[in-house]
Write an enzyme that holds these catalytic residues in place. Sequence first.
Site, PDB file in Angstrom:
ATOM      1  N   ASP A 267       0.876  -1.272   0.067  1.00  0.00           N
ATOM      2  CA  ASP A 267       0.107  -0.038   0.136  1.00  0.00           C
ATOM      3  C   ASP A 267       0.898   1.275  -0.008  1.00  0.00           C
ATOM      4  O   ASP A 267       1.861   1.513   0.851  1.00  0.00           O
ATOM      5  CB  ASP A 267      -0.991   0.015   1.166  1.00  0.00           C
ATOM      6  CG  ASP A 267      -1.882   1.230   1.441  1.00  0.00           C
ATOM      7  OD1 ASP A 267      -2.508   1.501   0.502  1.00  0.00           O
ATOM      8  OD2 ASP A 267      -1.641   2.174   2.071  1.00  0.00           O
ATOM      9  N   ALA A 268       0.494   2.132  -0.770  1.00  0.00           N
ATOM     10  CA  ALA A 268       1.176   3.591  -0.861  1.00  0.00           C
ATOM     11  C   ALA A 268       2.520   3.538  -0.677  1.00  0.00           C
ATOM     12  O   ALA A 268       2.983   4.264   0.357  1.00  0.00           O
ATOM     13  CB  ALA A 268       0.376   4.318  -0.222  1.00  0.00           C
TER      14      ALA A 268
ATOM     15  N   GLU B  11       1.630   0.022  -4.874  1.00  0.00           N
ATOM     16  CA  GLU B  11       1.008   1.219  -5.221  1.00  0.00           C
ATOM     17  C   GLU B  11       1.771   2.471  -4.962  1.00  0.00           C
ATOM     18  O   GLU B  11       2.198   2.582  -4.074  1.00  0.00           O
ATOM     19  CB  GLU B  11      -0.291   1.285  -4.443  1.00  0.00           C
ATOM     20  CG  GLU B  11      -1.395   2.563  -4.637  1.00  0.00           C
ATOM     21  CD  GLU B  11      -2.208   2.987  -3.485  1.00  0.00           C
ATOM     22  OE1 GLU B  11      -3.134   3.525  -3.549  1.00  0.00           O
ATOM     23  OE2 GLU B  11      -2.023   2.431  -2.318  1.00  0.00           O
TER      24      GLU B  11
ATOM     25  N   HIS C 284     -10.935  -1.063  -4.783  1.00  0.00           N
ATOM     26  CA  HIS C 284     -11.499  -0.419  -3.555  1.00  0.00           C
ATOM     27  C   HIS C 284     -11.209   0.824  -3.467  1.00  0.00           C
ATOM     28  O   HIS C 284     -12.255   1.854  -2.997  1.00  0.00           O
ATOM     29  CB  HIS C 284     -10.780  -1.239  -2.336  1.00  0.00           C
ATOM     30  CG  HIS C 284      -9.319  -0.791  -1.895  1.00  0.00           C
ATOM     31  ND1 HIS C 284      -8.379  -1.354  -2.478  1.00  0.00           N
ATOM     32  CD2 HIS C 284      -9.022   0.186  -1.263  1.00  0.00           C
ATOM     33  CE1 HIS C 284      -7.352  -0.914  -1.967  1.00  0.00           C
ATOM     34  NE2 HIS C 284      -7.556  -0.056  -1.360  1.00  0.00           N
TER      35      HIS C 284
ATOM     36  N   GLY D 228     -14.470   3.247  -3.435  1.00  0.00           N
ATOM     37  CA  GLY D 228     -14.728   3.773  -1.972  1.00  0.00           C
ATOM     38  C   GLY D 228     -14.241   5.165  -1.735  1.00  0.00           C
ATOM     39  O   GLY D 228     -14.881   5.762  -0.824  1.00  0.00           O
TER      40      GLY D 228
END
Length: 585
Positions: free
Chosen positions: A256-257, A291, A386, A390
Amino acid sequence: MTFGPAFSEDGILFRLWAPLHESVSLKIEGSDPRPTQATEDGWHRCLVADAGAGTRYRFVLPDGLEVPDPASRFQPLDVHGPSEVVDLSSYRWNTSEWTGRPWEEMVIYELHIGCFTTEGTFKAAIDRLDHLQALGVTALQIMPVAEFPGRYSWGYDGVLPYAPDSSYGRPDDLMALVDAAHERGISVFLDAVYNHFGPDGNYIPSYAPLFTDHHKTPWGHGVNYDGDGSEMIREFIIQNAIYWISEFRLDGFRFDAVHAIKDDSREHLLHALARRVRAAAGDRQVHLIVENEENDSDLLQRDDSGAARLFTAQWNDDLHHALHIAATGETFGYYADYAGDADKLGRALAEGFVFQGEHMPYRGGSRGRPSGHLPPTAFVSFIQNHDQIGNRALGDRIMAASPADVIKAVTSIYLLAPEIPMLFMGEEWGAKEPFPFFCDFDEDLNDKVRKGRRQELSRLPGFDADELLDPTAPSTFAAAKLDWSKLASSETLDFYRTLLDLRRRRIIPLLKGGAGHAAYRSAGTAVAVDWTFADNRRLHLSANLSDEAATLGPQHEDGETIFRLGRNDDGDLASWTVIWSISKA
């Protein structure tokens, strides 16, 4: 593993790295606290002869604060409760010979365990694997499962990264899910969050230097990967990734990130992480996805053989944005920088990133690095995930509400393109259930989350914050659960199955030999892209993602058309036309 309880012939060795304290006690449920043995390097250890699997325990700090093991394998009573000793070696694998699948064969399916089924458990997910296998899915990408506070969460607020969340089941239930997926030839990736810890239940700063004020992130101080005491923090994270690969036999990660992982060390944490995970995997085929908002193509570099040096691929938001604009007409917020013509779509398909160092108005600065030299398999493409669902006020699946010809056109592009495709759960049958952000904290934090989400979405024109769902309400979570009863009546499902079967038979064989160069051209709303592969095999796309006809000019007459949607009359493409063909140069 350095962290967490260790089994031995003499009992269980409990250990905690707590350099901020000279003494720490161990409290086993049902007995009085007992002292641990401290060492100069900050470790506190205690061997307990009569402890074993099922033993529940906490550590007690000098001020009386009782904390769970930061490397707890299971938290039966959530993040503030005791940790439980689990013998992970007791699980008997049915697929001990599994070594993974080649990356070019991946068709990824992103899912949230809590919303994928009515039950929302690892065990219940197993019952849906036959459907995914028949669909043509070859990899699951599971949203974060590290123990988080409360009854429901997206998973990005986890605080105990070694413990699968107890709301989903026990650790052996997750092992059974991975085992069952491997029996069906399906790889399993886990979404891992190493850029921050959640705001509730993170006790580590009370006894170890987890954070540093030297770096800032959207969540506050950065994780201490390069300051005093950072060596053990780095080990805690790197060993966590190795733990998931070795103990749960996962096939890789989506990190993630990673742009928010700040580290000034000689070897950045990301480099060390990729190097050591790959070494630990040995001969197994492990794939690492990032990501990265910065579009840093350096993380995706290949060696002379074409193998990834560090990370296998990146989520390609650029391609998503270009396809989303074409399908929906939405041009607000960051979408505005991708609107105007088909050139950006062509570049995203041919080269990966749209922004490769150019100025991006929405960001107010340059973005990205050159990516045209990378193979298309260095990018993961999607029309839903997502985040993109989201991060809308209502969490609505806007793509599912588009006309059938529009959905078919954009789907046939991303599922047949040489990039690695990723579906979001339920997409294959046109599921319309929303996927809004949800979490479950105490009332004080819940109120902060409500205000924070409203403020965040208000900065995005078109995302109406006044209509924002309450992210902390049980109804918000419940609304996101898939309704599998709608699967049987879906016409979309057959279309997805047909495309994925075509991908398996015709596209994946092209990718196995490696990719050469790619080229693109556009005219108005029409775009043509050519990819050249080994043995001079060429894949060609002609597309017009528009309600109006478009003139692209003369097209390649040779080769075999493998997919056609719409019409091409001497270079005049009818609306929502997509044509794929294969030839040999």
